[in-house]
Design a protein around this motif. Structure first.
Motif, PDB file in Angstrom:
ATOM      1  N   GLU A  33      19.863  20.478  18.087  1.00 33.46           N
ATOM      2  CA  GLU A  33      19.015  20.230  16.913  1.00 33.46           C
ATOM      3  C   GLU A  33      18.116  19.011  17.142  1.00 33.46           C
ATOM      4  OE1 GLU A  33      17.181  20.941  13.463  1.00 33.46           O
ATOM      5  OE2 GLU A  33      18.789  22.218  14.193  1.00 33.46           O
ATOM      6  N   GLN A  34      18.666  17.952  17.705  1.00 27.22           N
ATOM      7  CA  GLN A  34      17.868  16.757  17.975  1.00 27.22           C
ATOM      8  C   GLN A  34      16.760  17.046  18.987  1.00 27.22           C
ATOM      9  OE1 GLN A  34      21.331  14.418  18.997  1.00 27.22           O
ATOM     10  NE2 GLN A  34      20.931  13.007  17.281  1.00 27.22           N
ATOM     11  N   VAL A  35      17.087  17.812  20.011  1.00 28.58           N
ATOM     12  CA  VAL A  35      16.075  18.176  21.003  1.00 28.58           C
ATOM     13  C   VAL A  35      15.011  19.060  20.356  1.00 28.58           C
ATOM     14  CG1 VAL A  35      15.667  19.430  23.159  1.00 28.58           C
ATOM     15  CG2 VAL A  35      17.617  17.888  22.963  1.00 28.58           C
ATOM     16  N   ALA A  36      15.440  19.965  19.507  1.00 24.46           N
ATOM     17  CA  ALA A  36      14.494  20.829  18.800  1.00 24.46           C
ATOM     18  C   ALA A  36      13.534  19.990  17.958  1.00 24.46           C
ATOM     19  CB  ALA A  36      15.246  21.830  17.925  1.00 24.46           C
ATOM     20  N   LEU A  61       9.048  24.006  28.822  1.00 27.92           N
ATOM     21  CA  LEU A  61       9.670  23.126  29.817  1.00 27.92           C
ATOM     22  C   LEU A  61       9.035  21.744  29.807  1.00 27.92           C
ATOM     23  CD1 LEU A  61      10.192  25.558  32.814  1.00 27.92           C
ATOM     24  CD2 LEU A  61      11.920  24.657  31.243  1.00 27.92           C
ATOM     25  N   LEU A  62       7.725  21.700  29.643  1.00 24.48           N
ATOM     26  CA  LEU A  62       7.037  20.406  29.559  1.00 24.48           C
ATOM     27  C   LEU A  62       7.489  19.622  28.329  1.00 24.48           C
ATOM     28  CD1 LEU A  62       3.465  21.609  30.574  1.00 24.48           C
ATOM     29  CD2 LEU A  62       5.044  20.241  31.965  1.00 24.48           C
ATOM     30  N   LEU A  63       7.605  20.294  27.200  1.00 23.14           N
ATOM     31  CA  LEU A  63       8.079  19.643  25.974  1.00 23.14           C
ATOM     32  C   LEU A  63       9.508  19.137  26.147  1.00 23.14           C
ATOM     33  CD1 LEU A  63       6.698  22.179  23.352  1.00 23.14           C
ATOM     34  CD2 LEU A  63       5.989  19.788  23.584  1.00 23.14           C
ATOM     35  N   LEU A  64      10.356  19.959  26.737  1.00 28.80           N
ATOM     36  CA  LEU A  64      11.750  19.568  26.943  1.00 28.80           C
ATOM     37  C   LEU A  64      11.855  18.381  27.888  1.00 28.80           C
ATOM     38  CD1 LEU A  64      13.299  23.128  27.192  1.00 28.80           C
ATOM     39  CD2 LEU A  64      13.897  21.405  25.470  1.00 28.80           C
ATOM     40  N   ALA A  65      11.104  18.402  28.968  1.00 23.31           N
ATOM     41  CA  ALA A  65      11.152  17.290  29.923  1.00 23.31           C
ATOM     42  C   ALA A  65      10.758  15.983  29.251  1.00 23.31           C
ATOM     43  CB  ALA A  65      10.236  17.587  31.111  1.00 23.31           C
ATOM     44  N   ARG A  66       9.709  16.028  28.458  1.00 26.22           N
ATOM     45  CA  ARG A  66       9.277  14.811  27.770  1.00 26.22           C
ATOM     46  C   ARG A  66      10.336  14.361  26.757  1.00 26.22           C
ATOM     47  NH1 ARG A  66       3.380  13.409  25.969  1.00 26.22           N
ATOM     48  NH2 ARG A  66       3.331  13.167  28.208  1.00 26.22           N
ATOM     49  N   ALA A  67      10.885  15.296  25.986  1.00 33.05           N
ATOM     50  CA  ALA A  67      11.891  14.956  24.974  1.00 33.05           C
ATOM     51  C   ALA A  67      13.149  14.380  25.602  1.00 33.05           C
ATOM     52  CB  ALA A  67      12.233  16.187  24.141  1.00 33.05           C
ATOM     53  N   LEU A  68      13.473  14.855  26.801  1.00 35.19           N
ATOM     54  CA  LEU A  68      14.682  14.397  27.488  1.00 35.19           C
ATOM     55  C   LEU A  68      14.405  13.253  28.460  1.00 35.19           C
ATOM     56  CD1 LEU A  68      16.157  17.943  28.168  1.00 35.19           C
ATOM     57  CD2 LEU A  68      16.987  16.270  26.482  1.00 35.19           C
ATOM     58  N   ASP A  69      13.133  12.869  28.565  1.00 34.95           N
ATOM     59  CA  ASP A  69      12.713  11.765  29.432  1.00 34.95           C
ATOM     60  C   ASP A  69      13.141  11.983  30.883  1.00 34.95           C
ATOM     61  OD1 ASP A  69      11.331   9.392  29.873  1.00 34.95           O
ATOM     62  OD2 ASP A  69      13.149   8.182  29.661  1.00 34.95           O
TER      63      ASP A  69
END
Length: 77
Positions: A33-36, A61-69
């Motif tokens: 949920e936090q990643v979403a 994938l680009l959004l996830l990479a940025r969100a997960l640093d």
């Protein structure tokens, strides 16, 4: 559209990517949920990417990479 059925190596790669996303997320003690929330994706989409049951977009994938640093290449392997 790709050949039907999808080759097994594609399904395996999709699962590997999902496992890397999950590892990065759990290493930071984040929920799906936090990643979403960080990405603007639906929690179900994050879950489907992590399980490899979803053919994800490069944009996701680009959004996830940025969100997960993490570097995008770390998710793709």
């Amino acid at each position: 559209m790709p050949s039907d059925p999808i080759p097994q190596w594609v399904i395996d790669a999709r699962r590997d990517i999902g496992a890397r996303v999950r590892e990065a997320r759990t290493a930071q003690r984040l929920t799906q949920e936090q990643v979403a929330e960080r990405t603007g994706l639906d929690r179900k989409t994050v879950s489907r990417i992590e399980t490899g049951s979803y053919s994800t977009l490069v944009d996701h994938l680009l959004l996830l990479a940025r969100a997960l640093d993490v570097p995008t290449r770390d998710l793709v392997g």
